[in-house]
Write a protein that holds these residues in place. Structure first.
Motif, short mmCIF file in Angstrom:
data_model
loop_
_atom_site.label_atom_id
_atom_site.label_comp_id
_atom_site.label_asym_id
_atom_site.label_seq_id
_atom_site.Cartn_x
_atom_site.Cartn_y
_atom_site.Cartn_z
N MET A 29 0.85 -1.20 0.00
CA MET A 29 0.00 0.00 0.00
C MET A 29 0.88 1.25 0.00
SD MET A 29 -2.70 1.28 2.93
CE MET A 29 -3.34 2.95 2.88
N SER A 30 0.61 2.13 -0.94
CA SER A 30 1.39 3.36 -1.01
C SER A 30 0.92 4.33 0.08
CB SER A 30 1.25 4.01 -2.39
OG SER A 30 -0.09 4.37 -2.64
N LEU A 31 1.78 5.24 0.44
CA LEU A 31 1.48 6.21 1.49
C LEU A 31 1.96 7.57 1.03
CD1 LEU A 31 0.51 6.75 4.41
CD2 LEU A 31 2.85 6.30 5.16
N GLU A 32 1.05 8.54 1.05
CA GLU A 32 1.41 9.91 0.69
C GLU A 32 1.48 10.77 1.94
OE1 GLU A 32 -0.44 10.27 -3.83
OE2 GLU A 32 -1.59 11.06 -2.14
N ILE A 33 2.57 11.49 2.06
CA ILE A 33 2.79 12.36 3.21
C ILE A 33 3.11 13.76 2.70
CG2 ILE A 33 4.30 12.82 5.19
CD1 ILE A 33 4.73 9.86 5.47
N VAL A 34 2.47 14.75 3.27
CA VAL A 34 2.77 16.12 2.88
C VAL A 34 3.90 16.66 3.74
CG1 VAL A 34 1.02 17.13 4.41
CG2 VAL A 34 1.79 18.40 2.41
N LEU A 35 4.87 17.30 3.09
CA LEU A 35 5.97 17.93 3.80
C LEU A 35 5.68 19.42 3.91
CD1 LEU A 35 8.81 17.67 5.06
CD2 LEU A 35 9.76 18.17 2.82
N ALA A 36 5.64 19.91 5.13
CA ALA A 36 5.21 21.29 5.37
C ALA A 36 6.31 22.28 5.06
CB ALA A 36 4.75 21.44 6.83
N THR A 37 6.54 22.46 3.78
CA THR A 37 7.52 23.45 3.33
C THR A 37 7.18 23.87 1.91
OG1 THR A 37 9.88 23.91 2.96
CG2 THR A 37 9.10 21.70 2.43
N HIS A 38 7.56 25.09 1.57
CA HIS A 38 7.47 25.55 0.19
C HIS A 38 8.84 25.50 -0.48
CE1 HIS A 38 3.78 27.80 1.80
NE2 HIS A 38 3.33 26.88 0.97
N ASN A 39 9.80 24.90 0.20
CA ASN A 39 11.17 24.81 -0.30
C ASN A 39 11.30 23.53 -1.13
OD1 ASN A 39 13.96 24.29 -0.60
ND2 ASN A 39 14.44 25.46 1.25
N ALA A 40 11.42 23.67 -2.46
CA ALA A 40 11.49 22.51 -3.34
C ALA A 40 12.73 21.66 -3.07
CB ALA A 40 11.48 22.97 -4.80
N HIS A 41 13.83 22.30 -2.62
CA HIS A 41 15.05 21.55 -2.32
C HIS A 41 14.80 20.57 -1.17
CE1 HIS A 41 17.60 23.88 -4.97
NE2 HIS A 41 17.15 25.00 -4.43
N LYS A 42 14.06 21.03 -0.16
CA LYS A 42 13.77 20.15 0.98
C LYS A 42 12.87 18.99 0.57
CE LYS A 42 14.38 22.95 5.15
NZ LYS A 42 13.74 23.42 6.40
N VAL A 43 11.88 19.28 -0.27
CA VAL A 43 10.98 18.21 -0.72
C VAL A 43 11.78 17.12 -1.44
CG1 VAL A 43 9.04 17.63 -2.21
CG2 VAL A 43 8.99 19.75 -0.88
N SER A 44 12.68 17.53 -2.33
CA SER A 44 13.50 16.57 -3.06
C SER A 44 14.41 15.79 -2.12
CB SER A 44 14.35 17.29 -4.11
OG SER A 44 13.52 17.91 -5.08
N GLU A 45 15.00 16.49 -1.14
CA GLU A 45 15.90 15.82 -0.21
C GLU A 45 15.15 14.82 0.66
OE1 GLU A 45 18.79 17.17 3.46
OE2 GLU A 45 18.92 18.29 1.57
N PHE A 46 13.98 15.20 1.14
CA PHE A 46 13.18 14.28 1.94
C PHE A 46 12.73 13.07 1.12
CE2 PHE A 46 13.01 17.16 5.47
CZ PHE A 46 12.56 16.41 6.54
N GLN A 47 12.36 13.30 -0.14
CA GLN A 47 11.94 12.18 -0.97
C GLN A 47 13.08 11.19 -1.16
OE1 GLN A 47 8.65 11.38 -2.55
NE2 GLN A 47 9.91 9.57 -2.23
N ARG A 48 14.31 11.70 -1.35
CA ARG A 48 15.46 10.81 -1.50
C ARG A 48 15.73 10.05 -0.21
NH1 ARG A 48 17.60 15.24 -4.58
NH2 ARG A 48 18.71 16.02 -2.75
#
Length: 204
Positions: A1-20
């Motif tokens: 089962m996939s799980l989607e989590i929202v990261l509370a930031t508007h910083n695209a660099h952080k989103v990419s880093e968290f995804q990695r």
């Protein structure tokens, strides 16, 4: 089962880093950017500000939310800039100006008195529409090193170009992303968060 989590930031660099970071350990998790209003970070600690952001994102989206509050601390400055890292040179959130001001303030301090550290606290908030009564959890990671004399490297963001992690002869901005994501303060915080995230995922 996939799980989607929202990261509370508007910083695209952080989103990419968290995804990695997260994707390397839990491939079934997708990290989504937050598109809601920016909450006022009026806390006096990393933990308080992380929860301000995570609670706002969970309330706005109805999804499980993560938020990190992170910054750099310099030993001889008593841990400053600390929670003021992003606004060290003013409210414009200009990363280059922040770095330059910090280097100017430390210009007369030589090694070995340039010890520094990255601090990251990650807050996890599960809203009540997903788990009855809701749920919160936090984890903190520290990455020790020292402050470089000049910025070096094109990877990373923020203070990465002037932070030399212990055990390396390069700055965090000179590390390959996969190496940084094994050692960074965010990776260390997430390692403590991972068992909790896996437990929640298994129960959904």
């Amino acid at each position: 089962m996939s799980l989607e989590i929202v990261l509370a930031t508007h910083n695209a660099h952080k989103v990419s880093e968290f995804q990695r970071i997260i994707g390397g350990r839990m491939p079934e998790v997708t990290v989504l950017p937050y598109d809601g209003p920016e909450p006022i970070e009026d806390g006096t600690s990393f933990i308080e500000n992380a929860f301000v952001k995570a609670r706002a994102a969970a309330a706005h989206t109805g999804r499980i939310a993560l938020a990190d509050d992170s910054g750099i601390g310099v030993d001889v400055m008593g841990g400053a800039p600390g929670i003021f890292s992003a606004r060290w040179s003013g409210s414009s959130l200009n990363g280059e100006n922040n770095v330059r001001l910090l280097l100017d303030q430390m210009s007369d301090i030589r090694r070995p008195n340039r010890g520094a550290f990255f601090h990251c606290t990650i807050a996890l908030v599960v809203p009540t529409n997903i788990v009855a009564g809701g749920h919160e959890f936090e984890a903190t990671g520290i990455w020790r090193g020292s402050l470089a004399y000049e910025p070096r490297g094109a990877n990373g963001f923020g203070y990465d170009p002037v932070f030399e992690p212990d055990g390396f002869e390069v700055t965090a901005a000179e590390l390959a992303p996969e190496v940084k994501n094994e050692h960074s303060h965010r990776a260390r915080a997430f390692e403590l968060l991972l068992p909790e995230l896996e437990r929640i995922h298994a129960e959904l």
